[in-house]
Structure formats: structure tokens, C-alpha cells
Design an enzyme around this catalytic site. Structure first.
Site, short mmCIF file in Angstrom:
data_model
loop_
_atom_site.label_atom_id
_atom_site.label_comp_id
_atom_site.label_asym_id
_atom_site.label_seq_id
_atom_site.Cartn_x
_atom_site.Cartn_y
_atom_site.Cartn_z
N GLN A 19 -5.94 13.73 1.21
CA GLN A 19 -4.80 14.41 1.84
C GLN A 19 -4.66 15.88 1.43
OE1 GLN A 19 -2.23 10.79 0.86
NE2 GLN A 19 -1.16 11.61 2.64
N ASN A 157 -4.13 2.21 -4.74
CA ASN A 157 -2.85 2.66 -4.20
C ASN A 157 -2.40 1.73 -3.07
OD1 ASN A 157 -0.75 4.86 -3.83
ND2 ASN A 157 -1.59 4.71 -1.77
N GLU A 158 -1.22 1.18 -3.23
CA GLU A 158 -0.62 0.32 -2.21
C GLU A 158 -1.60 -0.76 -1.75
OE1 GLU A 158 1.10 2.99 0.73
OE2 GLU A 158 2.80 3.35 -0.60
#
Ligand code: BGC
Length: 415
Positions: A19, A157-158
Site C-alpha cells: 500500500q 494480517n487479518e
């Protein structure tokens, strides 16, 4: 009266490699972003060029008052071909970790944040039984090179997100890839079938959940096998699941299905990372949309900062291990709304601390305005704005505001 946070409380911001870094050309998402007919609003491109600008960025975080920084490794850079590890890429992340310590920021390192090398995704990805071993091998190699500089580690992550999005009714139960036309062609161009082409977020949630759990357990050992002693955990995407009258059973089923196995697994972890943005309401038939009169944000969910208190309490009750809020934030163009959101979320976190819940840190998502996956650059989650032509950073009032709380390790309702 100001509330003082416990000594050593971690105040940070979070990012993920894809990102913010830019030009992550060996990854599955880069491939999908550029595919004709893609569902991505735009490609990630240079992103925030954090890959080159991290020294200044990390200095800026320290200057603002934070004492920790959560960022992720990019697997596609480190293992661009199966079994071939790039020492240059590993050294890059070593320099990033060192820069954190030099600036008195505890580095919190995530080993997987959605993206993977294209070779992995094209060869079964997260729906393949070999995924846990493949991922653990990468983690073992990375931890061997970086472990002595890690402060806190998140394996995945998640890990539950594919399932969550189905439970919340955001994505179809069978997997998003079966609904998007361009995915079949993308799979074909990779020389595989749609069944075997499995990028995170797009695959069959039932299958992925099961494999994620195994991948977490394996990678946890791999991460711990290197030098350095630091806490290791996974992070979960957690909405506050609320029941409308008659929706209690459906809500309870959603809680059990989405969080149950992961919070159970977390009982033997060093901590659990709670990541919360909003709430989902359940009626007798399943999830219902936003409540009339409650503002809906650019991401399609409600402005609901109190969700954080509810998810912290749920994670604490079920996992019983220390909690770090590894993500909480809001995508908005109105920075005053951001401050209002975080203020209310922090009040909830403080109520948890006052009740004896062992919360050890708060990471705001995100440090910079960055690439918000399918939405492209439109949602702005950052405490710091980025001019993507010049890569100039401009700190928003919310960045100064939260940085001050971090520096004082105290929160005043009037602030
Ligand atoms: C993810 C981030 C994402 C953020 C905001 C979380 O689910 O970990 O990558 O940008 O939410 O949508």
C-alpha cells in the site's frame, strides 16, 4: 482529568508494504491491478514511494511523538521465485528495522499483509494445502535475517478477513473470484484454472480460513526460530457484531464462525492484534445494512467508533491474552471527523483498561494516505497527506493531535 496510559504503552501507526512502497511488480495484486477489465479502481503505481523514502518517513513518525511503527514485509520482493531469496530485499527490511530503533520506535513487523508473490497465487495460493509450509519457509528465512531487530511480530494480517467479508455480506460466500469476470482470464494467463488461482481476499473463504489457521501456527514457530525474543501473534479483522431484536442467534453464529477458531488459536499466542473499523448489525435473516441516520463512510460502512471497545472486550473474553490494537482508523477527507472518530475510539479503549483488560498498544491505520486496495487512492486514512506527484508529505492536524497524546502517554477528554 487526563487519563494516563500504562507505562510502556505502544503508540504507533500502521502501513503495509504494497500500500505504500510502490512498484511491487512481482506480486499478485500488481498483476491483477493491471489486468484488462480489472476490478481495481486504479493501479498502485509508485504508491508513496516509501520503499525509498522510509528514512524520512520514520524520522517524521518519531518527531510526531509515536514510539512504535507497524509495517510489513513484501514476500514477493524477498522470494520472487520459489526458493530463491533476495538478500538485497532482506537487507532493505533490515535497514528499515534499524531505522526504527535509531529513532526510538519499536518496530512491529507483519509477515503477510494480503499480497503474495504471483508464483504462489498462480499455483494454488491460499487454497492449496502446501500454503502453510510455503509461507512458513519464507517466514523462517526472513526471521533468520531480521529477528534480532524485530520488536513485535504479526504473522498474518487479518487472517480471518476472507471469512469476515462473507459473514458480513460484503463478499459472496463462494469467493469473490467467481463473481469477477477478469479473474478467470487472469488465471488462464497464469496457466492455471480459476479454482487454483487464489489471491488473498478473492478466494473461497471456507477453504482459506482453514489454511490460514494452519499457516499461522506454522509461521509462528518459524518466526520464533530466528534470533531475537519478541512477542508473536496474529491480527484479526473485527467488526462489532450487533443483534437487532430477533437477530441474536444469527449474530452469535456470526461471532462463532468468524472469530471463534482464530481467538481459540490465539490463546496460545503471545498477543492478539485487534483491527476494528465499524459494526455490522444482524437481523434474523443475517446482516442488515446501515442504520438510518448513521453516516456511511466512503468504504460503505457506518461511522461507528464505539466498535473498538466491543471488539477489544470480545477478544479479551475469548482469547485472554494481551491485546494490541494493531489497526483502527477512518477513511475520510474531513480531518476533524478523523479526530472525532479516534477520540471516541480511545475513550472506549480507556474504559477497557479501567476494567482491567490488558491492552498494550494502539496503532492508527494509517500513517500515510495510501493505496486502499480495490478502492485505489480515493479513501484517505492517513495522518499524513501525500502529494503523489512530488511525494511531498503534509502532516494533518490529526497527526499532530494523536502524536501529542502519544508523547504525553495521556489523554484528556477536552483535547
Ligand atoms: C487492512 C488495511 C486496509 C484497512 C482500511 C484493513 O482491513 O489491514 O490494509 O487498508 O483495513 O480499509
Amino acid at each position: 482529568m487526563a487519563f494516563r496510559f500504562p507505562e510502556g504503552f505502544l503508540w504507533g501507526t500502521a502501513t503495509s508494504a504494497h500500500q505504500v512502497e510502490g512498484n511491487n511488480t512481482q506480486s499478485d495484486f500488481w498483476f491483477l491491478e493491471h489486468f484488462p477489465g480489472t476490478a481495481f479502481a486504479e493501479p498502485s503505481g509508485d504508491a508513496c514511494d516509501h520503499y525509498h523514502l522510509y528514512p524520512d518517513d520514520i524520522r517524521l513518525l518519531a518527531r510526531l511523538g509515536f514510539n512504535s511503527y507497524r509495517f510489513s514485509l513484501e514476500w514477493a520482493r524477498i522470494e520472487p521465485e520459489p526458493g530463491r531469496f533476495s538478500l538485497a530485499a532482506l537487507d532493505h527490511y533490515r535497514r528499515m528495522l534499524a531505522a526504527c530503533w535509531e529513532n526510538r520506535l519499536l518496530p512491529c513487523l507483519t509477515f503477510h499483509h494480503f499480497t503474495a508473490p504471483l508464483w504462489f497465487t498462480a499455483d494454488g495460493g491460499w487454497e492449496d494445502e502446501r500454503a502453510p509450509d510455503r509461507f512458513a519457509k519464507f517466514c523462517e528465512r526472513a526471521a533468520r535475517h531480521l529477528g534480532d531487530l524485530i520488536g513485535l511480530a504479526c504473522t498474518i494480517n487479518e487472517a480471518n478477513l476472507n471469512g469476515s467479508l462473507a459473514v458480513r455480506g460484503t463478499f459472496p460466500r463462494e469467493g469473490l473470484k467467481y463473481r469477477l469476470k477478469f479473474m478467470a482470464e487472469a488465471a488462464r494467463r497464469c496457466g492455471t484454472t480459476l479454482e487454483r488461482f487464489s489471491p488473498y481476499l478473492f478466494g473461497d473463504p471456507n477453504r482459506i480460513n482453514e489454511i490460514m489457521l494452519k499457516a499461522h501456527l506454522k509461521s509462528r514457530e518459524a518466526v520464533k526460530s530466528g534470533p531475537g525474543r519478541f512477542p508473536v501473534g496474529l491480527t484479526l479483522s473485527m467488526d462489532d457484531y450487533q443483534a437487532l431484536p430477533g437477530g441474536e442467534e444469527t449474530r452469535d453464529r456470526a461471532l462463532a464462525e468468524d472469530y471463534g477458531p482464530f481467538l481459540e488459536a490465539a490463546r496460545s499466542d503471545d498477543f492478539i492484534g485487534v483491527q476494528t473499523y465499524s459494526r455490522t448489525r444482524f437481523g434474523p435473516q443475517g446482516p442488515v445494512g446501515p442504520e438510518e441516520g448513521v453516516e456511511v463512510l466512503v468504504m460503505g460502512y457506518e461511522f461507528w467508533p464505539e466498535a473498538l471497545e466491543a471488539t477489544i472486550r470480545w477478544a479479551w473474553q475469548k482469547a485472554g491474552v494481551p491485546i494490541y490494537v494493531t489497526e483502527n482508523g477512518i477513511g475520510t477527507d474531513d480531518d476533524r471527523q478523523r479526530i472525532a472518530y479516534v477520540r471516541r475510539a480511545l475513550k472506549g479503549l480507556i474504559r477497557c483498561l479501567q476494567d482491567g483488560v490488558d491492552v498494550r498498544g494502539y496503532y492508527y491505520w494509517s500513517f500515510l494516505d495510501n493505496f486502499e486496495w480495490l478502492f485505489g487512492y480515493k479513501p484517505r486514512f492517513g495522518l499524513v497527506a501525500v502529494d503523489r506527484q512530488t511525494q511531498r508529505r503534509t502532516v494533518k492536524p490529526s497527526g499532530l493531535w494523536l502524536g501529542r497524546i502519544a508523547r504525553l502517554n495521556a489523554f484528556d477528554e477536552e483535547q
